[in-house]
Design an enzyme around this catalytic site. Structure first.
Site, PDB file in Angstrom:
ATOM      1  N   ASP A  23       9.115  -5.280  30.421  1.00  0.00           N
ATOM      2  CA  ASP A  23       8.454  -5.995  29.325  1.00  0.00           C
ATOM      3  C   ASP A  23       9.380  -5.844  28.116  1.00  0.00           C
ATOM      4  OD1 ASP A  23       6.940  -6.819  27.181  1.00  0.00           O
ATOM      5  OD2 ASP A  23       5.348  -5.317  27.432  1.00  0.00           O
ATOM      6  N   LYS A  87      13.992 -10.316  19.364  1.00  0.00           N
ATOM      7  CA  LYS A  87      13.347 -11.301  20.235  1.00  0.00           C
ATOM      8  C   LYS A  87      12.956 -12.563  19.463  1.00  0.00           C
ATOM      9  CE  LYS A  87       9.444 -11.424  23.478  1.00  0.00           C
ATOM     10  NZ  LYS A  87       8.422 -10.579  24.108  1.00  0.00           N
ATOM     11  N   GLU A 186       4.534 -13.572  30.084  1.00  0.00           N
ATOM     12  CA  GLU A 186       3.772 -12.345  29.797  1.00  0.00           C
ATOM     13  C   GLU A 186       2.301 -12.462  30.211  1.00  0.00           C
ATOM     14  OE1 GLU A 186       4.761 -11.817  25.687  1.00  0.00           O
ATOM     15  OE2 GLU A 186       6.822 -11.283  26.158  1.00  0.00           O
ATOM     16  N   ASP A 211      -3.600 -11.686  23.433  1.00  0.00           N
ATOM     17  CA  ASP A 211      -2.550 -10.683  23.214  1.00  0.00           C
ATOM     18  C   ASP A 211      -2.348 -10.444  21.719  1.00  0.00           C
ATOM     19  OD1 ASP A 211      -0.214  -9.249  22.967  1.00  0.00           O
ATOM     20  OD2 ASP A 211       0.941 -10.427  24.403  1.00  0.00           O
TER      21      ASP A 211
END
Ligand code: AMP
Length: 618
Positions: A23, A87, A186, A211
């Protein structure tokens, strides 16, 4: 797979070859595997250390990267050389980023459509390189714990990541010496961790994955049909998360203790102290009703009710996003079969209640919300390793397929391991004014330069009507059908001229040859990426020289003599740098030329706009 004892408390495990699940998060990253004995997914951690590695890179004075907890300490003391949230930069151009003031390090505005770069001292780093430093650290840690080389992985990305961002993640893996077997969404990984979609079932299931992390919020609506996950819609807020809960608490305490905003922004120690205590209070209130502490003569009290009142507007915002995601997916909330909770901030009881109330169902929260994505990635890795026969394995492309672009670079349209049938398309344009033809060369392989890959076919798209460079829109489409036959089409969208060709990508390739091509791509990743970076810098430099020259020709009378002289000198320096083998030098010269031309370019543009607008009412 060999059976070897594992002791996760001391973290020692030995195994032949392991496919890990990674992850790669914005704030933290984790690695997970399937425990060889229990066959259950577990996150890797060393002794009593945390399983989470902060996705932070600090560059020391010699340019050596330091990753993780040690790097995090430098966020405050050396912000300009400590990179966080890399990211957020993946596959983005400077203009994609919008507000760059949120980054404390230098991101280059090079006025072009090329991907962003970060500058530390005199070195330029691409987000791919930055992510590769994090992946390398994860690989090293995993190897240390597992006592075996780790060369294969499944890596997760947000469902909304586009093709360029997924490709960038693959490249980062390759650069870190990891063969990325699959890029997984994800929310798909999180659903797998709850056993959703695993096991044979004809039933169609619809899942909402909520999330809420430290800095971002994502809601994804997925549908599973025959073990295949499809993303129906995604929504979210890229700047909403637990950090905002902490800020609300700090503001609340500041108000109670008569601390002004000026005092907070001027006194880093005070602000930092309050923020840390706010986070502690928030976590404490997930279990208790009152938090009490004191700091710097301020009394810090917060009840659970007060905390919930403070964050209520933020939680409501996430519910609005859920609403929009459902609308985009064209489904009603009653149709959602499962709600999966991901991210540390879903531990807040109010968040769970509000989400459960909204969907009218109990949420799935039994798996650790920080680990759930990595655990799901490990399950996907196990499926790919062929250990989980319960899940349908679809036919996939063994090698990437793409075309040659400027400088002999391979531009991948269909990455390896894509499900067959598969379809992809991308737009290209011409480099020269009046260019009437374009050669489309189709390649197969994992290397960055086409010369190292296998050429499958080539054809010319001709009769493109004369247009200035950059104006034609040539859409190249790849379609692999269920028999593995690839059809390549090229279509100039403005004029409609089109051409197509058919190839058999697998023809004449043995398994050994495929394996060798894959291995080569890992062994040569470093030099490949360096060559790619150099070629890209050169192309970018050449394009900038061309645009600057055009601009000067059209606007000479509006530019001051001194500006012209400085520009000429900077252009010459860039020209010279392009002939050398140093991408950092080219980037420096690009930046220098931009710094000189930006002020007068903006001045001339502003003047042109105000002339165009004069006499018009807005
Ligand atoms: P992530 O980005 O998923 O790692 O989430 C990190 C966020 O979760 C941070 O804002 C943490 O403060 C928050 N968090 C972690 N544990 C808890 C908890 N027990 N209660 C509330 N928030 C938490």
């Amino acid at each position: 797979m060999a059976k070897i004892p594992i002791n996760l408390v001391t973290g020692s495990l030995q195994q032949d070859e392991m496919i890990v699940g990674i992850d790669l998060g914005t704030t933290n990253s984790l690695v997970a595997i399937i425990h060889p004995e229990t066959k259950k997914p577990v996150v890797l951690k060393e002794h009593d250390e945390s399983s989470m590695v902060p996705s932070v890179i600090y560059f020391d004075e010699y340019g050596n990267p330091i990753v993780g907890t040690a790097a995090k300490a430098y966020l405050e003391i050396a912000p300009e050389r400590t990179i966080f949230s890399a990211k957020r930069l993946m596959g983005k151009t400077y203009s994609d980023l919008g507000n760059t003031s949120l980054f404390s390090y230098k991101i280059i505005d090079d006025n072009t459509d090329s991907l962003v770069k970060v500058k530390v001292d005199n070195t330029f780093y691409s987000p791919v390189e930055l992510s590769s430093f994090i992946l390398k650290e994860l690989k090293l840690r995993a190897e240390h714990i597992l006592k075996t080389p780790v060369t294969k992985a499944v890596i997760t990305v947000p469902a909304y990541f586009n093709d360029a961002q997924r490709q960038a993640t693959r490249d980062a893996g390759k650069l870190a010496g990891i063969d990325v077997l699959r890029i997984v969404n994800e929310p798909t990984a999180a659903s797998l961790a709850y056993g959703l979609g695993v096991g044979k079932s004809d039933q169609v299931q619809t899942i909402a994955v909520y999330d809420l992390g430290g800095g971002t919020f994502d809601i994804s609506i997925l549908r599973i049909v025959d073990g295949v996950f499809e993303v129906l819609s995604t929504h979210g807020d890229t700047y909403l998360g637990g950090d905002d809960f902490d800020k609300c608490i700090v503001q609340h305490w500041a108000g109670q203790n008569n601390i002004s905003n000026e005092e907070l922004s001027g006194n880093t120690l005070l602000a930092q102290g309050l923020r840390l205590r706010a986070e502690t209070a928030k976590k404490y209130l997930s279990e208790a009703d009152v938090y009490e502490d004191s700091f710097n003569q301020s009394s810090l009290i917060l009840t659970k009710n007060e905390f919930e009142d403070l964050i209520e507007p933020l939680v409501s915002k996430t519910i609005d996003c859920c609403n929009r995601a459902l609308k985009d997916a064209g489904i009603k909330k009653e149709e959602i079969d499962n709600i999966v909770m991901v991210g540390g901030s879903t531990r807040v009881p109010l968040v769970k209640h509000r989400v459960g109330d909204y969907f009218g169902k109990t949420v799935n929260d039994s798996v650790d919300p920080d680990e759930v994505v990595a655990l799901g990635a490990a399950i996907q890795a196990d499926i790919l390793a062929g250990n989980n026969k319960e899940v349908l394995l679809l036919d996939v492309t063994p090698l990437s397929l793409g075309i040659e672009t400027a400088g002999g670079l391979m531009d991948v349209l269909i990455p390896r391991n894509s499900k067959i049938p598969s379809k992809a398309s991308r737009q290209y344009t011409t480099q020269v004014d009046g260019q009437s033809g374009m050669r489309i060369s189709v390649y197969q392989g994992e290397r960055d330069l086409v010369k190292d890959n296998r050429k499958l076919a080539e054809f010319n798209l001709t009769q493109i009507p004369g247009m200035p460079a950059g104006l034609p829109k040539v859409e190249v489409g790849f379609l692999i059908n269920a028999d593995g036959i690839l059809t390549v089409t090229a279509n100039e969208l403005r004029s409609g001229v089109a051409q197509q060709i058919e190839v058999k990508p697998q023809y004449g390739l043995t398994d050994e040859q495929v394996e060798k091509m894959l291995l080569d791509s890992i062994t040569h990743a470093k030099e490949d990426i360096a060559t790619r970076a150099l070629t890209e810098a050169r192309t970018e430099g050449e394009q900038l020289l061309k645009t600057t020259e055009n601009f000067l020709q059209k606007n000479t009378s509006l530019i001051h003599q001194e500006e012209l002289l400085q520009t000429a000198a900077a252009m010459q320096a860039l020209q010279l740098a392009i002939t050398m083998e140093d991408k950092n030098l080219i980037q420096q010269k690009i930046e220098a030329l931009n710094d000189i031309s930006r002020p007068y370019a903006e001045r001339i543009m502003d003047a042109a706009i105000s002339t165009a607008m004069s006499g018009k009412k807005i």
